[in-house]
Design a protein around this motif. Structure first.
Motif, PDB file in Angstrom:
ATOM      1  N   GLY A 162      43.294  44.295  39.665  1.00 12.89           N
ATOM      2  CA  GLY A 162      42.682  45.580  39.321  1.00 12.89           C
ATOM      3  C   GLY A 162      41.864  46.254  40.404  1.00 12.89           C
ATOM      4  O   GLY A 162      42.095  46.062  41.600  1.00 12.89           O
ATOM      5  N   LEU A 163      40.879  47.013  39.941  1.00 13.00           N
ATOM      6  CA  LEU A 163      40.051  47.813  40.834  1.00 13.00           C
ATOM      7  C   LEU A 163      39.310  46.955  41.863  1.00 13.00           C
ATOM      8  O   LEU A 163      39.183  47.337  43.035  1.00 13.00           O
ATOM      9  CB  LEU A 163      39.049  48.605  39.983  1.00 13.00           C
ATOM     10  CG  LEU A 163      38.562  49.936  40.555  1.00 13.00           C
ATOM     11  CD1 LEU A 163      39.703  50.812  41.027  1.00 13.00           C
ATOM     12  CD2 LEU A 163      37.722  50.651  39.513  1.00 13.00           C
ATOM     13  N   GLU A 164      38.840  45.772  41.419  1.00 15.53           N
ATOM     14  CA  GLU A 164      38.126  44.894  42.361  1.00 15.53           C
ATOM     15  C   GLU A 164      39.041  44.432  43.473  1.00 15.53           C
ATOM     16  O   GLU A 164      38.636  44.330  44.639  1.00 15.53           O
ATOM     17  CB  GLU A 164      37.563  43.678  41.619  1.00 15.53           C
ATOM     18  CG  GLU A 164      36.326  44.009  40.833  1.00 15.53           C
ATOM     19  CD  GLU A 164      35.835  42.826  40.003  1.00 15.53           C
ATOM     20  OE1 GLU A 164      36.212  41.670  40.316  1.00 15.53           O
ATOM     21  OE2 GLU A 164      35.103  43.076  39.031  1.00 15.53           O
ATOM     22  N   GLY A 165      40.280  44.152  43.110  1.00 15.12           N
ATOM     23  CA  GLY A 165      41.273  43.728  44.106  1.00 15.12           C
ATOM     24  C   GLY A 165      41.527  44.833  45.117  1.00 15.12           C
ATOM     25  O   GLY A 165      41.636  44.578  46.324  1.00 15.12           O
ATOM     26  N   ARG A 168      38.558  45.087  47.505  1.00 22.16           N
ATOM     27  CA  ARG A 168      38.565  44.022  48.522  1.00 22.16           C
ATOM     28  C   ARG A 168      39.596  44.319  49.605  1.00 22.16           C
ATOM     29  O   ARG A 168      39.337  44.163  50.801  1.00 22.16           O
ATOM     30  CB  ARG A 168      38.883  42.659  47.865  1.00 22.16           C
ATOM     31  CG  ARG A 168      37.685  41.991  47.224  1.00 22.16           C
ATOM     32  CD  ARG A 168      37.975  40.522  46.936  1.00 22.16           C
ATOM     33  NE  ARG A 168      39.089  40.349  46.017  1.00 22.16           N
ATOM     34  CZ  ARG A 168      38.973  40.311  44.686  1.00 22.16           C
ATOM     35  NH1 ARG A 168      37.782  40.409  44.127  1.00 22.16           N
ATOM     36  NH2 ARG A 168      40.026  40.151  43.920  1.00 22.16           N
ATOM     37  N   PHE A 169      40.788  44.767  49.173  1.00 19.81           N
ATOM     38  CA  PHE A 169      41.876  45.056  50.113  1.00 19.81           C
ATOM     39  C   PHE A 169      41.491  46.207  51.041  1.00 19.81           C
ATOM     40  O   PHE A 169      41.690  46.147  52.265  1.00 19.81           O
ATOM     41  CB  PHE A 169      43.158  45.394  49.333  1.00 19.81           C
ATOM     42  CG  PHE A 169      44.351  45.626  50.213  1.00 19.81           C
ATOM     43  CD1 PHE A 169      44.937  44.578  50.921  1.00 19.81           C
ATOM     44  CD2 PHE A 169      44.888  46.903  50.355  1.00 19.81           C
ATOM     45  CE1 PHE A 169      46.042  44.808  51.744  1.00 19.81           C
ATOM     46  CE2 PHE A 169      45.989  47.128  51.172  1.00 19.81           C
ATOM     47  CZ  PHE A 169      46.573  46.079  51.869  1.00 19.81           C
ATOM     48  N   LEU A 170      40.888  47.244  50.469  1.00 18.22           N
ATOM     49  CA  LEU A 170      40.449  48.397  51.245  1.00 18.22           C
ATOM     50  C   LEU A 170      39.398  47.983  52.271  1.00 18.22           C
ATOM     51  O   LEU A 170      39.475  48.326  53.458  1.00 18.22           O
ATOM     52  CB  LEU A 170      39.869  49.467  50.293  1.00 18.22           C
ATOM     53  CG  LEU A 170      39.024  50.579  50.915  1.00 18.22           C
ATOM     54  CD1 LEU A 170      39.875  51.468  51.812  1.00 18.22           C
ATOM     55  CD2 LEU A 170      38.362  51.431  49.830  1.00 18.22           C
ATOM     56  N   PRO A 262      50.739  48.495  43.214  1.00 20.31           N
ATOM     57  CA  PRO A 262      50.881  48.738  44.665  1.00 20.31           C
ATOM     58  C   PRO A 262      49.657  49.477  45.216  1.00 20.31           C
ATOM     59  O   PRO A 262      49.132  50.374  44.565  1.00 20.31           O
ATOM     60  CB  PRO A 262      52.129  49.633  44.761  1.00 20.31           C
ATOM     61  CG  PRO A 262      52.804  49.517  43.427  1.00 20.31           C
ATOM     62  CD  PRO A 262      51.715  49.267  42.437  1.00 20.31           C
ATOM     63  N   VAL A 263      49.235  49.082  46.414  1.00 16.46           N
ATOM     64  CA  VAL A 263      48.102  49.725  47.091  1.00 16.46           C
ATOM     65  C   VAL A 263      48.421  49.872  48.576  1.00 16.46           C
ATOM     66  O   VAL A 263      48.935  48.935  49.194  1.00 16.46           O
ATOM     67  CB  VAL A 263      46.808  48.877  46.991  1.00 16.46           C
ATOM     68  CG1 VAL A 263      45.636  49.606  47.641  1.00 16.46           C
ATOM     69  CG2 VAL A 263      46.478  48.547  45.557  1.00 16.46           C
TER      70      VAL A 263
ATOM     71  N   ALA B 185      25.471  45.702  54.028  1.00 17.44           N
ATOM     72  CA  ALA B 185      26.184  44.887  53.038  1.00 17.44           C
ATOM     73  C   ALA B 185      27.506  44.398  53.613  1.00 17.44           C
ATOM     74  O   ALA B 185      28.001  44.943  54.612  1.00 17.44           O
ATOM     75  CB  ALA B 185      26.425  45.706  51.779  1.00 17.44           C
ATOM     76  N   SER B 186      28.066  43.376  52.958  1.00 23.50           N
ATOM     77  CA  SER B 186      29.362  42.841  53.374  1.00 23.50           C
ATOM     78  C   SER B 186      30.428  43.319  52.408  1.00 23.50           C
ATOM     79  O   SER B 186      30.127  43.869  51.351  1.00 23.50           O
ATOM     80  CB  SER B 186      29.339  41.316  53.363  1.00 23.50           C
ATOM     81  OG  SER B 186      28.362  40.851  54.251  1.00 23.50           O
TER      82      SER B 186
END
Lengths: 279, 188
Positions: A162-165, A168-170, A262-263, B185-186
């Motif tokens: 989801g959004l958290e993923g 992190r990827f961004l 997909p992102v 921040a990290s």
């Protein structure tokens, strides 16, 4: 039905290639001027000052803003009531690139992917066609340098991530990019569709003028949140340390399959060169 | 930020020893250009024990592929390209006498170690400021590999090229120092 000679495309593409490589758009100038005020790092401020001076020198001398005048990306929106006459559309666009780069003293940076032999005229362009209602043709030319394009990423996450993923990827993409590309960056995030669609969405996202948030309020809020997140990382202009790592974050979305997410992240350098014309 | 240091090439060991990461420099004198393709050829020549097309002893290489020179100018836009692509080649060139490199972006651990060991220096030029940097180039002459076009080796005479010291002989790295100072921040 309106007839348009393909020769007009050639002239327009030629002109836009040359203008894009020399003259920054007002939104980019304003973003850099704002960055100069916001930046806390003395070295970072010095870098922004040099970039603004570079803009002035390019305007005065006609020299390109950056020696990497890119691979030429052309976005063509064709009204469905338009009939092109007098030749082949793709060839006409490439002829515009050929003349624009040769006559404008722009660097030819396109080569065979395996032999690495230079095509010597910066063709072929990367052309994205879109059919829209109406009888006009919109031509956007974006010369894209490798320094930024080399750091773009795409992946397919699971819906559970989801959004958290995505976040992190961004963030990981920008961390990788911030010390090698010409930051402050403009970041396009394409979410949804398929892997190819997401990559195109990310690239189209950076075409939106800087300082303009997404029309959807929730996505606009996400853009603000992510811009703040990225500017806390400390990389700053050219990655030499500072607060302004990114000038803007733009998101574009599209529905996707129930089983996938997909992102794609398109990283653009501060030498953000885009010019548009309507025929 | 330190006062600007005016430097003239070739750089002596004493001058290099006096440079610290983060210093602002205006560099004048001769520098040579080379990027991916030229580096591959130079390093192949070294490995084969052959002579290089120019003597790199004590010299500076600028990672740049300039735009074509318009009429009346020695060179077109001439900003730095990403240095990390030259990382596999830089240590062997430093071992063979190269003193300085000009580019943009973070260097590998191996290059930073080689800079320390061979007492070299890595300068960062403002990436994406190709027009500004072109004005600092007073003369440009292709001295090797003309068939490589923008990737040919040029001998440039530069005046007041604006640079920052990225890596010094003491092992400092501006990319580590700068980030540490401004990070709030990290990544999540």
């Amino acid at each position: 039905m309106r007839e348009i000679k393909v020769e007009e495309l050639t002239h327009t593409v030629k002109r836009l290639c040359q203008e894009a490589c020399v003259y920054l758009n007002e939104d980019v100038e304003a973003a850099l001027e704002r960055a100069y005020i916001l930046e806390k790092s003395p070295i970072g401020r010095e870098v922004i000052k040099q970039l603004l001076k570079n803009r002035d020198v390019a305007k005065e001398t006609g020299l390109p803003i950056c020696q990497d005048t890119g691979i030429t990306i052309v976005f063509l929106k064709v009204g469905q009531d338009v009939h092109f006459v007098g030749g082949n559309v793709e060839e006409a666009i490439n002829e515009g690139v050929r003349r624009g780069y040769e006559e404008g003293y722009l660097r030819k940076s396109v080569c065979h992917p395996l032999t690495r032999e230079n095509t010597k005229d910066n063709t072929p362009a990367i052309i994205h066609y879109e059919i829209v209602p109406g009888n006009e043709v919109e031509v956007i030319v974006m010369p894209k340098g490798a320094g930024s394009e080399n750091k773009c990423t795409a992946t397919v996450l699971t819906p559970a991530e989801g959004l958290e993923g995505i976040e992190r990827f961004l963030c990981k993409t920008v961390e990788e990019a911030a010390v090698n590309t010409c930051s402050p960056l403009i970041v396009g995030v394409g979410i949804g569709g398929t892997i190819d669609k997401a990559a195109l969405l990310a690239k189209k996202a950076i075409l939106r003028p800087l300082g303009e948030w997404h029309k959807d309020n929730k996505l606009a809020a996400l853009e603000m949140k992510w811009l703040e997140m990225l500017n806390k990382l400390g990389y700053g202009p050219l990655g030499l340390g500072g607060r302004v790592t990114c000038l803007d974050v733009h998101i574009e979305i599209f529905p996707c399959h129930i089983a996938s997410l997909p992102v794609a992240v398109n990283v653009q350098c501060h030498a953000h060169r885009v010019k548009k014309a309507v025929l | 930020m330190s006062e600007v240091k005016h430097l003239q090439t070739p750089l002596s060991e004493e001058v290099i020893a006096g440079l610290k990461t983060g210093d602002r420099v205006l560099l004048s004198g001769v520098v040579y250009t080379a990027r991916d393709a030229a580096h591959k050829r130079l390093v192949t020549l070294i490995k084969e024990g052959k002579n290089l097309p120019f003597d790199i002893e004590g010299q500076i290489i600028y990672y740049v592929g300039p735009a074509p020179a318009p009429p009346g100018r020695p060179i077109g836009a001439a900003g730095p390209t990403t240095s990390s692509r030259m990382d596999p080649y830089a240590p062997i060139l430093l071992a063979h006498g190269l003193k300085g490199m000009i580019g943009k972006g973070k260097r590998s651990r191996e290059v930073i170690e080689a800079i320390k060991r061979f007492k070299g220096i890595y300068f960062i030029a403002p990436g994406g400021a190709g027009a500004l940097l072109a004005l600092c180039v007073r003369q440009a002459e292709v001295i090797a590999y003309p068939e490589l076009g923008a990737e040919a080796v040029y001998k440039l005479v530069v005046k007041d090229l604006p640079l920052f010291v990225g890596n010094d002989i003491y092992g400092n790295d501006i990319y580590e120092i700068g980030k540490k100072e401004f990070q709030i921040a990290s990544c999540p």
